[in-house]
Scaffold this motif. Sequence first.
Motif, PDB file in Angstrom:
ATOM      1  N   ARG A  34      -9.383  -8.098  -6.294  1.00  0.00           N
ATOM      2  CA  ARG A  34      -9.342  -7.369  -4.929  1.00  0.00           C
ATOM      3  C   ARG A  34      -8.319  -6.335  -5.104  1.00  0.00           C
ATOM      4  NH1 ARG A  34      -9.136  -9.100   1.434  1.00  0.00           N
ATOM      5  NH2 ARG A  34      -9.555  -7.142   2.293  1.00  0.00           N
ATOM      6  N   ILE A  35      -8.711  -5.078  -4.970  1.00  0.00           N
ATOM      7  CA  ILE A  35      -7.536  -3.811  -4.620  1.00  0.00           C
ATOM      8  C   ILE A  35      -7.204  -3.617  -3.066  1.00  0.00           C
ATOM      9  CG2 ILE A  35      -6.927  -1.388  -5.234  1.00  0.00           C
ATOM     10  CD1 ILE A  35      -7.208  -3.303  -7.631  1.00  0.00           C
ATOM     11  N   GLU A  36      -5.897  -3.992  -2.900  1.00  0.00           N
ATOM     12  CA  GLU A  36      -5.716  -4.052  -1.354  1.00  0.00           C
ATOM     13  C   GLU A  36      -4.284  -3.128  -1.160  1.00  0.00           C
ATOM     14  OE1 GLU A  36      -5.583  -7.242   2.049  1.00  0.00           O
ATOM     15  OE2 GLU A  36      -5.472  -7.803   0.283  1.00  0.00           O
ATOM     16  N   VAL A  37      -4.352  -2.394  -0.273  1.00  0.00           N
ATOM     17  CA  VAL A  37      -3.317  -1.185  -0.300  1.00  0.00           C
ATOM     18  C   VAL A  37      -2.594  -1.955   1.026  1.00  0.00           C
ATOM     19  CG1 VAL A  37      -2.347   0.985   0.334  1.00  0.00           C
ATOM     20  CG2 VAL A  37      -4.217   0.667  -1.242  1.00  0.00           C
ATOM     21  N   ASP A  38      -1.213  -1.978   1.095  1.00  0.00           N
ATOM     22  CA  ASP A  38      -0.472  -2.544   2.219  1.00  0.00           C
ATOM     23  C   ASP A  38      -0.551  -1.572   3.483  1.00  0.00           C
ATOM     24  OD1 ASP A  38       2.292  -0.967   2.628  1.00  0.00           O
ATOM     25  OD2 ASP A  38       1.618  -1.160   0.442  1.00  0.00           O
ATOM     26  N   LYS A  39      -0.653  -1.981   4.756  1.00  0.00           N
ATOM     27  CA  LYS A  39      -0.789  -1.280   5.714  1.00  0.00           C
ATOM     28  C   LYS A  39      -0.165   0.133   5.925  1.00  0.00           C
ATOM     29  CE  LYS A  39      -4.166  -3.716   7.205  1.00  0.00           C
ATOM     30  NZ  LYS A  39      -5.739  -3.180   6.840  1.00  0.00           N
ATOM     31  N   GLU A  40       1.145  -0.123   5.719  1.00  0.00           N
ATOM     32  CA  GLU A  40       2.254   1.258   5.870  1.00  0.00           C
ATOM     33  C   GLU A  40       1.891   2.163   5.003  1.00  0.00           C
ATOM     34  OE1 GLU A  40       6.839   2.647   6.052  1.00  0.00           O
ATOM     35  OE2 GLU A  40       6.041   0.526   5.691  1.00  0.00           O
ATOM     36  N   THR A  41       1.604   1.740   3.625  1.00  0.00           N
ATOM     37  CA  THR A  41       1.177   2.768   2.748  1.00  0.00           C
ATOM     38  C   THR A  41      -0.373   3.384   2.921  1.00  0.00           C
ATOM     39  OG1 THR A  41       2.346   1.563   1.096  1.00  0.00           O
ATOM     40  CG2 THR A  41       0.526   3.171   0.266  1.00  0.00           C
ATOM     41  N   GLU A  42      -1.082   2.588   3.360  1.00  0.00           N
ATOM     42  CA  GLU A  42      -2.444   2.911   3.636  1.00  0.00           C
ATOM     43  C   GLU A  42      -2.420   3.923   4.963  1.00  0.00           C
ATOM     44  OE1 GLU A  42      -5.805   0.774   6.291  1.00  0.00           O
ATOM     45  OE2 GLU A  42      -5.476   0.072   4.276  1.00  0.00           O
ATOM     46  N   ALA A  43      -1.443   3.741   5.796  1.00  0.00           N
ATOM     47  CA  ALA A  43      -1.526   4.627   7.119  1.00  0.00           C
ATOM     48  C   ALA A  43      -0.991   6.154   6.675  1.00  0.00           C
ATOM     49  CB  ALA A  43      -0.840   4.147   8.342  1.00  0.00           C
ATOM     50  N   PHE A  44       0.102   6.087   5.727  1.00  0.00           N
ATOM     51  CA  PHE A  44       0.310   7.496   5.457  1.00  0.00           C
ATOM     52  C   PHE A  44      -0.522   8.265   4.464  1.00  0.00           C
ATOM     53  CE2 PHE A  44       4.626   6.055   6.963  1.00  0.00           C
ATOM     54  CZ  PHE A  44       4.944   6.867   7.817  1.00  0.00           C
ATOM     55  N   ALA A  45      -1.170   7.269   3.456  1.00  0.00           N
ATOM     56  CA  ALA A  45      -2.029   8.196   2.627  1.00  0.00           C
ATOM     57  C   ALA A  45      -3.438   8.319   3.054  1.00  0.00           C
ATOM     58  CB  ALA A  45      -2.476   6.785   1.554  1.00  0.00           C
ATOM     59  N   LYS A  46      -3.802   7.629   4.059  1.00  0.00           N
ATOM     60  CA  LYS A  46      -4.902   8.044   5.149  1.00  0.00           C
ATOM     61  C   LYS A  46      -4.712   9.505   5.722  1.00  0.00           C
ATOM     62  CE  LYS A  46      -8.725   6.152   7.457  1.00  0.00           C
ATOM     63  NZ  LYS A  46      -9.129   4.697   8.164  1.00  0.00           N
ATOM     64  N   LEU A  47      -3.299   9.622   6.177  1.00  0.00           N
ATOM     65  CA  LEU A  47      -2.950  10.582   6.930  1.00  0.00           C
ATOM     66  C   LEU A  47      -3.151  11.971   6.022  1.00  0.00           C
ATOM     67  CD1 LEU A  47      -1.901  12.151   9.508  1.00  0.00           C
ATOM     68  CD2 LEU A  47       0.485  11.630   8.427  1.00  0.00           C
ATOM     69  N   ALA A  48      -2.659  11.770   4.811  1.00  0.00           N
ATOM     70  CA  ALA A  48      -2.686  12.675   3.872  1.00  0.00           C
ATOM     71  C   ALA A  48      -4.272  13.060   3.447  1.00  0.00           C
ATOM     72  CB  ALA A  48      -1.932  12.548   2.596  1.00  0.00           C
ATOM     73  N   LEU A  49      -5.164  12.092   3.299  1.00  0.00           N
ATOM     74  CA  LEU A  49      -6.325  12.395   3.200  1.00  0.00           C
ATOM     75  C   LEU A  49      -7.176  13.005   4.281  1.00  0.00           C
ATOM     76  CD1 LEU A  49      -7.339   8.846   1.235  1.00  0.00           C
ATOM     77  CD2 LEU A  49      -7.452  11.152   0.176  1.00  0.00           C
ATOM     78  N   GLU A  50      -6.897  12.609   5.549  1.00  0.00           N
ATOM     79  CA  GLU A  50      -7.576  13.146   6.725  1.00  0.00           C
ATOM     80  C   GLU A  50      -7.010  14.642   6.741  1.00  0.00           C
ATOM     81  OE1 GLU A  50      -6.039  10.403   9.748  1.00  0.00           O
ATOM     82  OE2 GLU A  50      -7.765   9.235   9.646  1.00  0.00           O
ATOM     83  N   ARG A  51      -5.903  15.260   6.283  1.00  0.00           N
ATOM     84  CA  ARG A  51      -5.716  16.372   6.327  1.00  0.00           C
ATOM     85  C   ARG A  51      -6.458  17.181   5.209  1.00  0.00           C
ATOM     86  NH1 ARG A  51       0.361  15.042   5.947  1.00  0.00           N
ATOM     87  NH2 ARG A  51       1.172  14.960   8.179  1.00  0.00           N
ATOM     88  N   MET A  52      -6.848  16.553   4.373  1.00  0.00           N
ATOM     89  CA  MET A  52      -7.868  17.242   3.085  1.00  0.00           C
ATOM     90  C   MET A  52      -9.154  17.349   3.710  1.00  0.00           C
ATOM     91  SD  MET A  52      -8.993  16.159  -0.521  1.00  0.00           S
ATOM     92  CE  MET A  52      -9.970  14.872  -0.174  1.00  0.00           C
ATOM     93  N   LEU A  53      -9.660  16.327   4.671  1.00  0.00           N
ATOM     94  CA  LEU A  53     -10.907  16.234   5.189  1.00  0.00           C
ATOM     95  C   LEU A  53     -11.068  17.411   6.319  1.00  0.00           C
ATOM     96  CD1 LEU A  53     -11.582  12.504   5.456  1.00  0.00           C
ATOM     97  CD2 LEU A  53     -12.612  14.147   3.827  1.00  0.00           C
ATOM     98  N   ALA A  54     -10.040  17.672   6.837  1.00  0.00           N
ATOM     99  CA  ALA A  54      -9.810  18.603   7.913  1.00  0.00           C
ATOM    100  C   ALA A  54      -9.802  20.183   7.254  1.00  0.00           C
ATOM    101  CB  ALA A  54      -8.727  18.502   8.785  1.00  0.00           C
ATOM    102  N   LEU A  55      -9.565  20.402   6.282  1.00  0.00           N
ATOM    103  CA  LEU A  55      -9.381  21.665   5.422  1.00  0.00           C
ATOM    104  C   LEU A  55     -10.705  22.547   6.000  1.00  0.00           C
ATOM    105  CD1 LEU A  55      -7.867  20.941   2.035  1.00  0.00           C
ATOM    106  CD2 LEU A  55      -6.583  22.049   3.769  1.00  0.00           C
ATOM    107  N   PRO A  56     -10.154  24.009   6.079  1.00  0.00           N
ATOM    108  CA  PRO A  56     -11.482  24.599   6.379  1.00  0.00           C
ATOM    109  C   PRO A  56     -12.446  24.740   5.132  1.00  0.00           C
ATOM    110  CG  PRO A  56      -9.645  25.927   6.269  1.00  0.00           C
ATOM    111  CD  PRO A  56      -9.075  24.447   6.051  1.00  0.00           C
TER     112      PRO A  56
END
Length: 394
Positions: free
Chosen positions: A372-394
């Motif tokens: 199983r590949i499991e990312v810890d919660k703090e790392t996941e939260a900030f990584a997801k923030l960066a990914l969400e910024r990409m998803l919000a790109l025009p």
Amino acid sequence: MTTAQAQELDVQPTPLALLLLGREADPTSERGVECPGDLPSPSDPDLVERARAAKEKLGDKVFVLGHHYQRDEVIQFADVTGDSFKLARDAAARPEAEYIVFCGVHFMAESADILTSDDQKVVLPDLAAGCSMADMATAEQVAECWDVLTEAGIAEQVVPVSYMNSSADIKAFTGKHGGTICTSSNAKRALDWAFEQGEKVLFLPDQHLGRNTAVRDMGMSLEDCVVYNPHKPNGGLTAEELRAAKMILWRGHCSVHGRFSLDSVDDVRRRIPGVNVLVHPECKHEVVAAADYVGSTEYIIKTLEAAPAGSKWAIGTELNLVRRLANRFAPEGKEIVFLDKTVCFCSTMNRIDLPHLVWALESLAEGNLVNRIEVDKETEAFAKLALERMLALP
């Protein structure tokens, strides 16, 4: 040097050396660790049937993702195929699947874990399937780089942009420092956004994608780019060089795409008159400049789909994909060859073979969760923030 000589000189192997020798384990490394469990023999003639039976037994509980660079024997069992980000999003769109079996490499499985729900479990059939490019930027090295930028008085002007081909730690650093993630297909949009936020970009970890996007797509000059080498004091750069630069490129590269050279392009043009050269933007700048077409894996596939019958193509990307495309389009009279004469697979991607896939599927079918590949919660939260910024790109 022999072991006895090393002991006599009191030379102690570094943790990295032990890891590369397979004598130590680091679950957080893109190099991965030894795969536990007893694998079926690769010569087992029943492997295909065993994989099919295990997958059928699991039913909707399992969703198998296959990256474009996987070998055919594995890709035949994929429910969807694509590049790393497309596959991670496909996994997130299947919340009913309890197990996501990612036939790719470590950072891809991490991205899938970040984007899927807590109830879903991401499995990598071989934990040793890492990525040499992602390994070229560690969290400690990037934190040290940020200290260098701070000392040069420019950190507040710098926006980090990290390629999808990076570890969860690097994605988290990017999110924490106001940056975004990019793919090879949206790198220009990500850089446009970043330069609206700040005056400079720290591009991680692939220097070639960063340079090619800045120079080829955004009109910058090569002089606007500097390369930060994490193995040299202050990255091998002076404070003045950092202050003058627009693009601070991390010294990383893809071991596959980095093999292609200008000689490769010149040679294939001599051998195949009228050939179209189509390369991935992870290739070196001089290769990209000499090519006829440049784009992501998905762009390469779509370009060949739209190509006229009888056209000739030399492709600069991973060999498994090139060979699959050559077979697919041969009936249409399209001639597709590998750009280089030297065969070059992605060695870590090819660690995912049929025995590993069978072992993973049969283990899950028996109720045993493995790899199983499991990312810890703090790392996941900030990584997801960066990914969400990409998803919000025009």
